[in-house]
Design a protein around this motif. Structure first.
Motif, mmCIF file in Angstrom:
data_model
loop_
_atom_site.group_PDB
_atom_site.id
_atom_site.type_symbol
_atom_site.label_atom_id
_atom_site.label_comp_id
_atom_site.label_asym_id
_atom_site.label_seq_id
_atom_site.Cartn_x
_atom_site.Cartn_y
_atom_site.Cartn_z
ATOM 1 N N LEU A 1 -24.861 36.705 37.432
ATOM 2 C CA LEU A 1 -25.420 37.895 38.085
ATOM 3 C C LEU A 1 -25.669 39.013 37.081
ATOM 4 N N SER B 1 -28.770 38.017 34.932
ATOM 5 C CA SER B 1 -29.954 37.531 35.634
ATOM 6 C C SER B 1 -31.116 38.518 35.538
ATOM 7 N N ILE C 1 -34.693 36.861 40.966
ATOM 8 C CA ILE C 1 -33.984 36.794 42.245
ATOM 9 C C ILE C 1 -33.380 35.407 42.468
ATOM 10 N N PHE C 2 -33.992 34.375 41.922
ATOM 11 C CA PHE C 2 -33.466 33.017 42.059
ATOM 12 C C PHE C 2 -32.064 32.914 41.445
ATOM 13 N N HIS C 3 -31.836 33.616 40.346
ATOM 14 C CA HIS C 3 -30.519 33.615 39.709
ATOM 15 C C HIS C 3 -29.469 34.266 40.603
ATOM 16 N N VAL C 4 -29.875 35.236 41.382
ATOM 17 C CA VAL C 4 -28.943 35.890 42.310
ATOM 18 C C VAL C 4 -28.505 34.903 43.385
ATOM 19 N N PHE C 5 -29.428 34.096 43.872
ATOM 20 C CA PHE C 5 -29.069 33.076 44.867
ATOM 21 C C PHE C 5 -28.123 32.026 44.281
ATOM 22 N N ILE C 6 -28.383 31.617 43.051
ATOM 23 C CA ILE C 6 -27.488 30.670 42.381
ATOM 24 C C ILE C 6 -26.100 31.288 42.208
ATOM 25 N N SER C 7 -26.073 32.550 41.818
ATOM 26 C CA SER C 7 -24.801 33.246 41.633
ATOM 27 C C SER C 7 -24.020 33.331 42.943
ATOM 28 N N ALA C 8 -24.710 33.616 44.032
ATOM 29 C CA ALA C 8 -24.040 33.696 45.338
ATOM 30 C C ALA C 8 -23.463 32.345 45.739
ATOM 31 N N PHE C 9 -24.193 31.270 45.463
ATOM 32 C CA PHE C 9 -23.699 29.926 45.775
ATOM 33 C C PHE C 9 -22.465 29.584 44.941
ATOM 34 N N SER D 1 -19.433 31.628 46.121
ATOM 35 C CA SER D 1 -18.881 31.084 47.362
ATOM 36 C C SER D 1 -18.106 29.798 47.103
#
Length: 126
Positions: free
Chosen positions: A34, A37, A40-48, A51
Motif C-alpha cells: 500500500l 503502490s 488502484i489495482f495494488h490497493v485491492f491486492i493489499s486489501a486481500f 485480510s
C-alpha cells in the motif's frame, strides 16, 4: 475474513507460532504494498493480503496471548490491554497525519516497519 479462518480450525496447535508469524508478515507486506503502490489495482491486492494475514494471525496470536495470562488476573490484563488499544487508536491518526504531511505513503511504510518489529518481538517472546 471468516472465509479464510475456516481451514485454520484444523491446524495443529504446535504450528501456531509459525502461522501467527506468517500472518504478521503478510500484514507487513500488505502495508508495504500500500505504501509503495501507484495504481488502484495494488490497493485491492493489499486489501486481500491484509485480510488473509489478519485471518491467519488472529486465532494463533490470541491463543498465544491467552495461554500466557494466569486465570486469576486474566480480566485485569485484558481490561488493561483494551485500554491501551483505545489509546493507540486515538493516537495513531495523529501520528499518521504528521507522517502524511511529509509524504502520503509514509504512514503505510512506517506501519510496515512497525509490524516487522512486532513480528521479531513475537518470534523472540511469543
Amino acid at each position: 475474513m471468516a472465509l479464510f479462518m475456516l481451514p485454520l480450525l484444523k491446524v495443529d496447535k504446535s504450528k501456531g507460532k509459525l502461522l501467527a508469524l506468517l500472518g504478521i508478515s503478510l500484514i507487513s507486506i500488505a502495508y508495504g504494498i500500500l505504501g509503495l503502490s501507484t495504481e488502484i489495482f495494488h490497493v485491492f491486492i493489499s486489501a486481500f493480503v491484509l485480510s488473509l494475514g489478519e485471518s491467519i494471525m488472529t486465532p494463533f496470536y490470541l491463543d498465544a496471548l491467552f495461554s500466557r495470562i494466569p486465570e486469576e488476573i486474566k480480566g485485569s490484563v485484558l481490561g488493561a490491554l483494551a485500554g491501551i488499544r483505545k489509546i493507540i487508536n486515538l493516537a495513531a491518526p495523529l501520528v499518521a497525519g504528521f507522517l502524511a504531511a511529509v509524504s502520503p505513503s509514509l504512514p503505510y511504510i512506517a506501519s510496515s516497519f512497525t509490524i516487522i518489529i512486532v513480528a521479531i518481538l513475537f518470534a523472540i517472546y511469543g
